[in-house]
Design a protein around this motif. Sequence first.
Motif, PDB file in Angstrom:
ATOM      1  N   LEU A  12       4.364   9.855  -7.564  1.00 24.69           N
ATOM      2  CA  LEU A  12       5.470  10.202  -8.456  1.00 24.69           C
ATOM      3  C   LEU A  12       5.094  10.191  -9.933  1.00 24.69           C
ATOM      4  CD1 LEU A  12       8.404   8.279  -6.716  1.00 24.69           C
ATOM      5  CD2 LEU A  12       7.865  10.720  -6.591  1.00 24.69           C
ATOM      6  N   GLN A  13       3.898   9.712 -10.255  1.00 22.03           N
ATOM      7  CA  GLN A  13       3.479   9.717 -11.651  1.00 22.03           C
ATOM      8  C   GLN A  13       3.314  11.141 -12.142  1.00 22.03           C
ATOM      9  OE1 GLN A  13      -0.085   7.324 -11.771  1.00 22.03           O
ATOM     10  NE2 GLN A  13       1.042   5.445 -12.208  1.00 22.03           N
ATOM     11  N   SER A  14       3.696  11.367 -13.401  1.00 25.99           N
ATOM     12  CA  SER A  14       3.669  12.721 -13.942  1.00 25.99           C
ATOM     13  C   SER A  14       2.253  13.200 -14.240  1.00 25.99           C
ATOM     14  CB  SER A  14       4.505  12.782 -15.238  1.00 25.99           C
ATOM     15  OG  SER A  14       4.032  11.824 -16.183  1.00 25.99           O
ATOM     16  N   LYS A  15       1.370  12.257 -14.620  1.00 26.79           N
ATOM     17  CA  LYS A  15       0.005  12.637 -14.968  1.00 26.79           C
ATOM     18  C   LYS A  15      -0.987  11.856 -14.111  1.00 26.79           C
ATOM     19  CE  LYS A  15       1.015  13.844 -19.784  1.00 26.79           C
ATOM     20  NZ  LYS A  15       0.682  13.567 -21.213  1.00 26.79           N
ATOM     21  N   HIS A  16      -2.029  12.576 -13.668  1.00 26.11           N
ATOM     22  CA  HIS A  16      -3.076  11.948 -12.879  1.00 26.11           C
ATOM     23  C   HIS A  16      -4.425  12.235 -13.544  1.00 26.11           C
ATOM     24  CE1 HIS A  16      -0.030  12.387  -9.419  1.00 26.11           C
ATOM     25  NE2 HIS A  16      -0.125  11.112  -9.721  1.00 26.11           N
ATOM     26  N   ASP A  17      -4.806  11.421 -14.520  1.00 28.65           N
ATOM     27  CA  ASP A  17      -6.112  11.599 -15.145  1.00 28.65           C
ATOM     28  C   ASP A  17      -7.169  10.863 -14.329  1.00 28.65           C
ATOM     29  OD1 ASP A  17      -5.656   8.934 -15.694  1.00 28.65           O
ATOM     30  OD2 ASP A  17      -5.265   9.241 -17.825  1.00 28.65           O
ATOM     31  N   LEU A  18      -8.428  10.977 -14.755  1.00 33.73           N
ATOM     32  CA  LEU A  18      -9.540  10.403 -14.000  1.00 33.73           C
ATOM     33  C   LEU A  18      -9.427   8.882 -13.906  1.00 33.73           C
ATOM     34  CD1 LEU A  18     -12.231  10.823 -12.541  1.00 33.73           C
ATOM     35  CD2 LEU A  18     -13.380  10.674 -14.775  1.00 33.73           C
ATOM     36  N   VAL A  19      -9.006   8.246 -14.993  1.00 31.76           N
ATOM     37  CA  VAL A  19      -8.896   6.788 -15.010  1.00 31.76           C
ATOM     38  C   VAL A  19      -7.852   6.301 -14.009  1.00 31.76           C
ATOM     39  CG1 VAL A  19      -8.307   4.768 -16.414  1.00 31.76           C
ATOM     40  CG2 VAL A  19      -9.669   6.617 -17.404  1.00 31.76           C
ATOM     41  N   SER A  20      -6.682   6.966 -13.977  1.00 30.95           N
ATOM     42  CA  SER A  20      -5.622   6.551 -13.063  1.00 30.95           C
ATOM     43  C   SER A  20      -6.014   6.810 -11.609  1.00 30.95           C
ATOM     44  CB  SER A  20      -4.317   7.285 -13.392  1.00 30.95           C
ATOM     45  OG  SER A  20      -4.442   8.684 -13.161  1.00 30.95           O
ATOM     46  N   ILE A  21      -6.718   7.921 -11.356  1.00 31.33           N
ATOM     47  CA  ILE A  21      -7.166   8.231 -10.001  1.00 31.33           C
ATOM     48  C   ILE A  21      -8.174   7.190  -9.522  1.00 31.33           C
ATOM     49  CG2 ILE A  21      -8.455   9.883  -8.581  1.00 31.33           C
ATOM     50  CD1 ILE A  21      -7.225  12.117 -10.296  1.00 31.33           C
ATOM     51  N   MET A  22      -9.117   6.821 -10.394  1.00 30.07           N
ATOM     52  CA  MET A  22     -10.119   5.831 -10.027  1.00 30.07           C
ATOM     53  C   MET A  22      -9.481   4.458  -9.793  1.00 30.07           C
ATOM     54  SD  MET A  22     -13.330   6.856 -12.506  1.00 30.07           S
ATOM     55  CE  MET A  22     -14.287   5.452 -11.945  1.00 30.07           C
ATOM     56  N   PHE A  67      -6.356   3.835  -8.828  1.00 29.82           N
ATOM     57  CA  PHE A  67      -5.610   3.875  -7.574  1.00 29.82           C
ATOM     58  C   PHE A  67      -6.554   3.846  -6.374  1.00 29.82           C
ATOM     59  CE2 PHE A  67      -3.866   6.577  -4.135  1.00 29.82           C
ATOM     60  CZ  PHE A  67      -2.791   5.791  -3.769  1.00 29.82           C
ATOM     61  N   THR A  68      -7.630   4.617  -6.454  1.00 28.62           N
ATOM     62  CA  THR A  68      -8.605   4.653  -5.361  1.00 28.62           C
ATOM     63  C   THR A  68      -9.209   3.273  -5.120  1.00 28.62           C
ATOM     64  OG1 THR A  68      -9.148   6.952  -5.884  1.00 28.62           O
ATOM     65  CG2 THR A  68     -10.722   5.733  -4.525  1.00 28.62           C
ATOM     66  N   LYS A  69      -9.541   2.572  -6.194  1.00 31.60           N
ATOM     67  CA  LYS A  69     -10.116   1.236  -6.073  1.00 31.60           C
ATOM     68  C   LYS A  69      -9.149   0.288  -5.364  1.00 31.60           C
ATOM     69  CE  LYS A  69     -11.729  -2.685  -8.831  1.00 31.60           C
ATOM     70  NZ  LYS A  69     -11.966  -3.203 -10.205  1.00 31.60           N
ATOM     71  N   MET A  70      -7.880   0.347  -5.752  1.00 33.29           N
ATOM     72  CA  MET A  70      -6.915  -0.561  -5.147  1.00 33.29           C
ATOM     73  C   MET A  70      -6.699  -0.248  -3.672  1.00 33.29           C
ATOM     74  SD  MET A  70      -3.024  -1.555  -6.203  1.00 33.29           S
ATOM     75  CE  MET A  70      -2.333  -0.340  -5.109  1.00 33.29           C
ATOM     76  N   ILE A  71      -6.662   1.029  -3.315  1.00 27.65           N
ATOM     77  CA  ILE A  71      -6.461   1.409  -1.919  1.00 27.65           C
ATOM     78  C   ILE A  71      -7.660   1.005  -1.064  1.00 27.65           C
ATOM     79  CG2 ILE A  71      -6.247   3.376  -0.356  1.00 27.65           C
ATOM     80  CD1 ILE A  71      -3.652   2.552  -1.740  1.00 27.65           C
ATOM     81  N   LEU A  72      -8.859   1.177  -1.609  1.00 32.42           N
ATOM     82  CA  LEU A  72     -10.054   0.773  -0.863  1.00 32.42           C
ATOM     83  C   LEU A  72     -10.072  -0.734  -0.627  1.00 32.42           C
ATOM     84  CD1 LEU A  72     -12.821   2.992  -2.524  1.00 32.42           C
ATOM     85  CD2 LEU A  72     -11.854   3.238  -0.232  1.00 32.42           C
ATOM     86  N   SER A 105       0.828  -1.208   0.000  1.00 34.95           N
ATOM     87  CA  SER A 105       0.000   0.000   0.000  1.00 34.95           C
ATOM     88  C   SER A 105       0.861   1.257   0.000  1.00 34.95           C
ATOM     89  CB  SER A 105      -0.923   0.002   1.220  1.00 34.95           C
ATOM     90  OG  SER A 105      -1.782  -1.113   1.217  1.00 34.95           O
ATOM     91  N   ILE A 106       1.920   1.257   0.812  1.00 31.93           N
ATOM     92  CA  ILE A 106       2.846   2.400   0.840  1.00 31.93           C
ATOM     93  C   ILE A 106       3.535   2.566  -0.512  1.00 31.93           C
ATOM     94  CG2 ILE A 106       4.968   3.289   1.875  1.00 31.93           C
ATOM     95  CD1 ILE A 106       4.083   1.902   4.485  1.00 31.93           C
ATOM     96  N   PHE A 107       3.984   1.451  -1.071  1.00 30.46           N
ATOM     97  CA  PHE A 107       4.627   1.497  -2.391  1.00 30.46           C
ATOM     98  C   PHE A 107       3.676   2.060  -3.447  1.00 30.46           C
ATOM     99  CE2 PHE A 107       4.984  -0.652  -6.516  1.00 30.46           C
ATOM    100  CZ  PHE A 107       6.236  -0.206  -6.929  1.00 30.46           C
ATOM    101  N   ALA A 108       2.416   1.587  -3.443  1.00 26.78           N
ATOM    102  CA  ALA A 108       1.437   2.051  -4.423  1.00 26.78           C
ATOM    103  C   ALA A 108       1.187   3.546  -4.276  1.00 26.78           C
ATOM    104  CB  ALA A 108       0.130   1.274  -4.265  1.00 26.78           C
ATOM    105  N   GLY A 109       1.131   4.031  -3.019  1.00 31.03           N
ATOM    106  CA  GLY A 109       0.923   5.454  -2.793  1.00 31.03           C
ATOM    107  C   GLY A 109       2.077   6.293  -3.310  1.00 31.03           C
TER     108      GLY A 109
END
Length: 289
Positions: A58-68, A70-75, A49-53
């Motif tokens: 550090l990713q250069s771009k955070h679009d809606l798909v990548s945010i969703m 990441f959120t799904k995996m953290i939940l 979880s820490i690694f994923a965060g």
Amino acid sequence: MNHKLHLEFGVDLSLLLWNQSIVILIVSLVCILAVYHKKLLLFIISTLSIFAGIHFYLQSKHDLVSIMGFTKMILLLPFGLGAVIGYLCLPEPKQQKFLPWFNRYINFAVLANIFVMTFSPDGGTYRGFISRFVCFFLLLWLLQEMAKVRFQTTDTKQNIFTFNSSPLSWIYCHAGYRIVLLSLPTFVSSHYLLLEPMSILVMVSLYHLNKKQNPISYYFGFADTIVVTTLTVLMRYPLLPPFHLKGPYLTNLSEKQWDMLLVPIQLIVIGFVLRTIYKNRYQSNDIQT
């Protein structure tokens, strides 16, 4: 290499077999850790979880798909499987002390997860549109089952997590619903192909590993949490094959063909679910009178 099942030229059979082998191996390992080495699994979950965060930050771009994504995996990872394993790692007196709060947390997480799925993109397909109704009716049925036990749905006796409000008939209907859902363009990935078989297999495995202390359906919640979380992590961080893939390729069906094949399954599930909801309501009225 694209890991999507719906490729223009079909499905790479070699990639498909590789991904399913990885799924079986990793899910089996997580299942063993969840039963016999919970503290080690909790450490792995925390580290990942820490690694994923950090990786997401550090990713250069955070679009809606990548945010969703990441959120799904953290939940699922720290707040899903991690929460269950963390609770099981507590001493038994503390488990009993915090059980009412843990029970509320699990109930909210289960209901919220199913409710959110009613808003899944339909991909412009008939089966995707009907899936929303199937999901909603499954949610109503589950609420009825939870109400039967006054929402006291969870337990951790024998140091294993059980959820007592998903009978086998609900589990099978849920499997039919999710098989259709995973055929949609939004979800298609070779990593999810074994989601339903592995959830059922892990449920049976937990039932036997726990020496049949509870009805087999009580283990589905834990089994599904293990499988869904593991597959979501593998989807985000796939283990690529160490060799070059050259096919062969399997021809895929069109979306209309998938609709013709899967919509009848949805209609059968809807009919069974509505019948059960009516019976539950009728029985409830009889008890009250």
